[in-house]
Design a protein around this motif. Structure first.
Motif, PDB file in Angstrom:
ATOM      1  N   ALA A 198       1.094  -0.955   0.331  1.00  0.00           N
ATOM      2  CA  ALA A 198      -0.207  -0.148   0.515  1.00  0.00           C
ATOM      3  C   ALA A 198       0.968   1.528  -0.119  1.00  0.00           C
ATOM      4  O   ALA A 198       0.618   1.982  -0.895  1.00  0.00           O
ATOM      5  N   ALA A 199       1.693   1.333   0.671  1.00  0.00           N
ATOM      6  CA  ALA A 199       2.382   2.954   0.884  1.00  0.00           C
ATOM      7  C   ALA A 199       3.294   2.655  -0.327  1.00  0.00           C
ATOM      8  O   ALA A 199       3.563   3.724  -1.000  1.00  0.00           O
ATOM      9  N   ALA A 200       3.792   0.892  -1.610  1.00  0.00           N
ATOM     10  CA  ALA A 200       4.696   1.946  -2.288  1.00  0.00           C
ATOM     11  C   ALA A 200       3.634   2.368  -3.298  1.00  0.00           C
ATOM     12  O   ALA A 200       4.550   3.455  -4.316  1.00  0.00           O
ATOM     13  N   THR A 201       2.446   1.520  -3.683  1.00  0.00           N
ATOM     14  CA  THR A 201       1.684   2.232  -4.193  1.00  0.00           C
ATOM     15  C   THR A 201       0.914   3.549  -3.868  1.00  0.00           C
ATOM     16  O   THR A 201       0.732   4.541  -4.742  1.00  0.00           O
ATOM     17  N   ASP A 202       0.791   3.790  -2.599  1.00  0.00           N
ATOM     18  CA  ASP A 202       0.696   5.401  -2.493  1.00  0.00           C
ATOM     19  C   ASP A 202       1.135   6.414  -2.975  1.00  0.00           C
ATOM     20  O   ASP A 202       1.202   7.259  -3.394  1.00  0.00           O
ATOM     21  N   TYR A 203       2.887   6.002  -2.451  1.00  0.00           N
ATOM     22  CA  TYR A 203       3.819   6.935  -3.266  1.00  0.00           C
ATOM     23  C   TYR A 203       4.308   6.734  -4.014  1.00  0.00           C
ATOM     24  O   TYR A 203       5.426   7.378  -4.332  1.00  0.00           O
ATOM     25  N   ALA A 204       3.811   5.332  -5.382  1.00  0.00           N
ATOM     26  CA  ALA A 204       4.520   6.011  -6.477  1.00  0.00           C
ATOM     27  C   ALA A 204       4.501   7.386  -7.251  1.00  0.00           C
ATOM     28  O   ALA A 204       5.766   7.796  -7.805  1.00  0.00           O
ATOM     29  N   ALA A 205       3.359   7.539  -7.451  1.00  0.00           N
ATOM     30  CA  ALA A 205       3.003   8.934  -7.828  1.00  0.00           C
ATOM     31  C   ALA A 205       4.455  10.017  -7.124  1.00  0.00           C
ATOM     32  O   ALA A 205       3.365  11.342  -7.957  1.00  0.00           O
TER      33      ALA A 205
END
Length: 177
Positions: free
Chosen positions: A56-63
């Motif tokens: 979730a953190a990786a997905t949330d901060y990718a952008a």
């Protein structure tokens, strides 16, 4: 005890990923504002307990310009669940949104001084270590109240010092050869 202290420069590596590509830290972190290097594996119950929150953190901060990478250095002979083939399977089953790499020689884990899984090294845009430790304060999600990794990422993105820079490590030991 990690070989890298807060403020130390990241150590580059070149490792094979489960997608058939080879990755260096430079490839992963190029143009990024922060990079999370996470020593993890397939079989550790702590990794499995935290994995959804890491994803979730990786997905949330990718952008927001934050790269994540997982590295498995465990001895796959003694721990077959951590074999490359099983890494491929885990990456596909869990749809990992970041490269998952194999440190077969254990040289990268040794150089970083990694001890446990999961163990996070968060670097800023200048490849300086800004946070080292656990994803948050409890592997049991319902009990977690301090999101160390997310707090550190937010601080780095804001050009500030993370509120917590180093936490006790919780998890399985890296399985050395």
């Amino acid at each position: 005890m990690a070989n890298l202290g807060i403020g130390d420069k990241a150590l580059d590596f070149e490792l094979p990923g489960v997608d058939g590509e080879t990755y260096s830290l430079a490839d992963i972190s190029e143009g990024k504002d922060a990079t999370a290097v996470i020593f993890m594996c397939n079989h550790c119950p702590y990794v499995l307990a935290w994995l959804d929150r890491i994803i979730a953190a990786a997905t949330d901060y990718a952008a927001e310009g934050v790269a994540f990478v997982g590295i498995n250095a465990n001895d796959a002979v003694k721990y077959p669940a951590d074999s490359f083939e099983n890494m491929v399977e885990l990456a596909q089953e869990r749809a990992l949104p970041f490269p998952y790499l194999r440190d077969e020689t254990q040289q990268v884990a040794t150089a970083y001084g990694a001890e446990r899984t999961p163990e996070i090294f968060l670097f800023d845009e200048n490849a300086r270590l800004r946070y080292h430790g656990a994803p948050d304060d409890n592997y049991e999600e319902a009990q977690a109240s301090v999101p160390y990794l997310r707090d550190a990422v937010e601080a780095v993105l804001a050009g500030e010092e993370p509120p917590v820079q180093d936490t006790p490590l919780v998890g399985c030991t890296i399985k050395w050869k």
